[in-house]
Design an enzyme around this catalytic site. Structure first.
Site, mmCIF file in Angstrom:
data_model
loop_
_atom_site.group_PDB
_atom_site.id
_atom_site.type_symbol
_atom_site.label_atom_id
_atom_site.label_comp_id
_atom_site.label_asym_id
_atom_site.label_seq_id
_atom_site.Cartn_x
_atom_site.Cartn_y
_atom_site.Cartn_z
ATOM 1 N N LYS A 63 1.001 -1.270 0.034
ATOM 2 C CA LYS A 63 -0.062 0.013 -0.042
ATOM 3 C C LYS A 63 0.918 1.259 0.118
ATOM 4 C CE LYS A 63 -3.343 2.814 0.721
ATOM 5 N NZ LYS A 63 -4.521 3.252 -0.245
ATOM 6 N N LYS A 80 -0.284 11.756 5.637
ATOM 7 C CA LYS A 80 -0.139 10.710 6.559
ATOM 8 C C LYS A 80 0.859 9.787 5.932
ATOM 9 C CE LYS A 80 -3.150 7.768 7.364
ATOM 10 N NZ LYS A 80 -3.590 6.543 6.912
HETATM 11 P P1 NAD Z 1 -12.146 8.777 8.315
HETATM 12 O O1 NAD Z 1 -11.516 9.856 9.120
HETATM 13 O O2 NAD Z 1 -13.189 9.367 7.856
HETATM 14 O O3 NAD Z 1 -12.618 7.721 9.499
HETATM 15 C C1 NAD Z 1 -12.160 7.050 10.345
HETATM 16 C C2 NAD Z 1 -13.108 6.946 11.574
HETATM 17 O O4 NAD Z 1 -12.379 6.255 12.887
HETATM 18 C C3 NAD Z 1 -13.813 8.081 12.163
HETATM 19 O O5 NAD Z 1 -15.272 7.960 12.180
HETATM 20 C C4 NAD Z 1 -13.285 8.375 13.730
HETATM 21 O O6 NAD Z 1 -14.150 8.965 14.383
HETATM 22 C C5 NAD Z 1 -12.952 6.658 13.880
HETATM 23 N N1 NAD Z 1 -11.939 6.488 14.944
HETATM 24 C C6 NAD Z 1 -10.760 7.278 14.995
HETATM 25 N N2 NAD Z 1 -10.297 6.839 16.612
HETATM 26 C C7 NAD Z 1 -11.015 5.833 16.881
HETATM 27 C C8 NAD Z 1 -10.974 4.909 18.054
HETATM 28 N N3 NAD Z 1 -9.865 4.845 18.969
HETATM 29 N N4 NAD Z 1 -11.985 3.772 18.130
HETATM 30 C C9 NAD Z 1 -13.134 4.068 17.348
HETATM 31 N N5 NAD Z 1 -13.340 4.733 16.154
HETATM 32 C C10 NAD Z 1 -12.115 5.670 15.987
HETATM 33 O O7 NAD Z 1 -10.901 8.134 7.413
HETATM 34 P P2 NAD Z 1 -11.342 7.213 6.257
HETATM 35 O O8 NAD Z 1 -11.291 8.045 5.063
HETATM 36 O O9 NAD Z 1 -12.359 6.403 6.347
HETATM 37 O O10 NAD Z 1 -10.063 6.228 6.220
HETATM 38 C C11 NAD Z 1 -9.770 5.258 7.049
HETATM 39 C C12 NAD Z 1 -8.429 4.632 6.574
HETATM 40 O O11 NAD Z 1 -8.611 4.265 5.397
HETATM 41 C C13 NAD Z 1 -7.318 5.629 6.693
HETATM 42 O O12 NAD Z 1 -6.057 5.039 7.288
HETATM 43 C C14 NAD Z 1 -7.034 6.140 5.243
HETATM 44 O O13 NAD Z 1 -5.558 6.342 5.238
HETATM 45 C C15 NAD Z 1 -7.375 4.776 4.646
HETATM 46 N N6 NAD Z 1 -7.693 5.169 3.401
HETATM 47 C C16 NAD Z 1 -8.666 5.860 3.089
HETATM 48 C C17 NAD Z 1 -9.337 6.260 1.677
HETATM 49 C C18 NAD Z 1 -10.068 7.441 1.239
HETATM 50 O O14 NAD Z 1 -10.103 7.564 0.188
HETATM 51 N N7 NAD Z 1 -10.735 7.994 2.124
HETATM 52 C C19 NAD Z 1 -8.717 5.319 0.601
HETATM 53 C C20 NAD Z 1 -7.859 4.310 0.954
HETATM 54 C C21 NAD Z 1 -7.382 4.229 2.339
#
Ligand code: NAD
Length: 300
Positions: free
Chosen positions: A177, A245
């Protein structure tokens, strides 16, 4: 247990990606018990048919598998090692899959701790494809860990993605990744440079994009982000903060292995610039605004 004997899931992290992934698990007949620190996210997904959990241990209590989809390494560590965490209260299915993008080094530590202290298998399975891929269940999923644990997780992956690959031992999913993100970041920068030069020369940028797409310079980024860059739509999509990040994780990993990545270092500094100008919550296409500033197209 879900419909037709489909396995039950404890899902932690109901954000941009997690919400869509849970909807697809529900759609394919899995029972889901969901937890997020954000109460509103749980209430929202409960309306769609998920059960509410009070904490990570509660999400895991009758699960065949626990899936986490959290922002970064410390969040995953909090859910595993923290109060009401998964190390203390593992799922009965003794399988945890982290689908966030986090440090491969942290993954290997979590993998060893869960195995030694709780006899739980841990798979790192980050994704590519963004919110649209999550919504359409077309994510590309790259997984690291033991083959047997991967085989148990695969039916759940099938509900969320189409290209599902076991790439190696624990941490290998995250390494692949990070390589993916490095290519994406440098590619976005290359597109910014081409558009900045084309604009300064008075070339029609839509035509420029079309021509490049038809030849060796074509790419997913140029296809999907190019129009938004040209039109100046900076809002939606994969956030600048998340890519920054990921590039930080790439650099940390590369430095630990003595691998120089000069291209990544250069584009990372442009992400620093974008964030310093308040673009962190915008999509990656907003990197072009760094070039807008450098070429005097906007001020501020
Ligand atoms: P996001 O910030 O929208 O969602 C993360 C969620 O985790 C939030 O709802 C937050 O409240 C929750 N959270 C944080 N700490 C927590 C804890 N200790 N316990 C429970 N819940 C908790 O992020 P996202 O866009 O959904 O991305 C999630 C992961 O996927 C990241 O690592 C990101 O790099 C990866 N990712 C994102 C995308 C994208 O396009 N958004 C694409 C590929 C990969």
């Amino acid at each position: 247990m879900g419909r037709n004997g489909n396995g039950s899931v404890g899902f932690i992290g109901i954000g941009t990606m997690g919400r869509e992934m849970v909807l697809n698990l529900l759609k394919t007949g899995h029972a889901v018990r969901a937890f997020d620190l954000n109460e509103a996210a749980i209430t929202d997904i409960a309306k769609e048919g998920a059960a509410r959990a009070e904490n990570p241990a509660d999400a895991a209590r009758d699960a065949d598998i626990v899936i986490t989809m959290l922002p970064d390494t410390p969040h995953v560590e909090a859910v595993v090692y923290g109060q009401h965490g998964l190390l203390q209260s593992p799922p009965p299915g003794r399988l945890i899959v982290d689908m966030s993008t986090i440090s491969p080094v942290a993954v290997r530590r979590i993998h060893a701790d869960l195995k030694q202290q709780a006899n739980v298998s841990f798979i790192d399975a980050p994704v590519s494809g963004g919110p649209l891929g999550a919504k359409n269940a077309t994510l590309s999923i790259m997984a690291g860990g033991e083959a047997e644990a991967f085989a148990k997780a695969e039916p759940f992956f099938r509900a969320m993605g189409t290209t599902i690959t076991h790439v190696g031992a624990s941490g290998a999913g995250q390494t692949v990744k990070l390589c993916n993100q490095l290519v994406c970041g440098i590619n976005i920068q290359a597109i910014c440079e081409a558009l900045a030069l084309g604009r300064a020369s008075g070339v029609d940028l839509n035509l420029l994009r079309e021509v490049l797409l038809g030849g060796a310079a074509g790419s997913w980024m140029l296809d999907k982000l190019g129009p938004q860059m040209i039109e100046g739509h900076v809002g939606a999509g994969f956030r600048i903060d998340l890519m920054f990040k990921d590039l930080r994780l790439v650099q940390e990993h590369a430095q630990a292995l003595n691998v120089p990545l000069p291209g990544t270092a250069l584009v990372t500094s442009q992400y620093v610039d974008a964030r310093a100008h308040g673009e962190g919550a915008n999509g990656n296409q907003a990197l072009f605004r760094v070039y807008d500033r450098m070429t005097n197209q906007i001020t501020g």
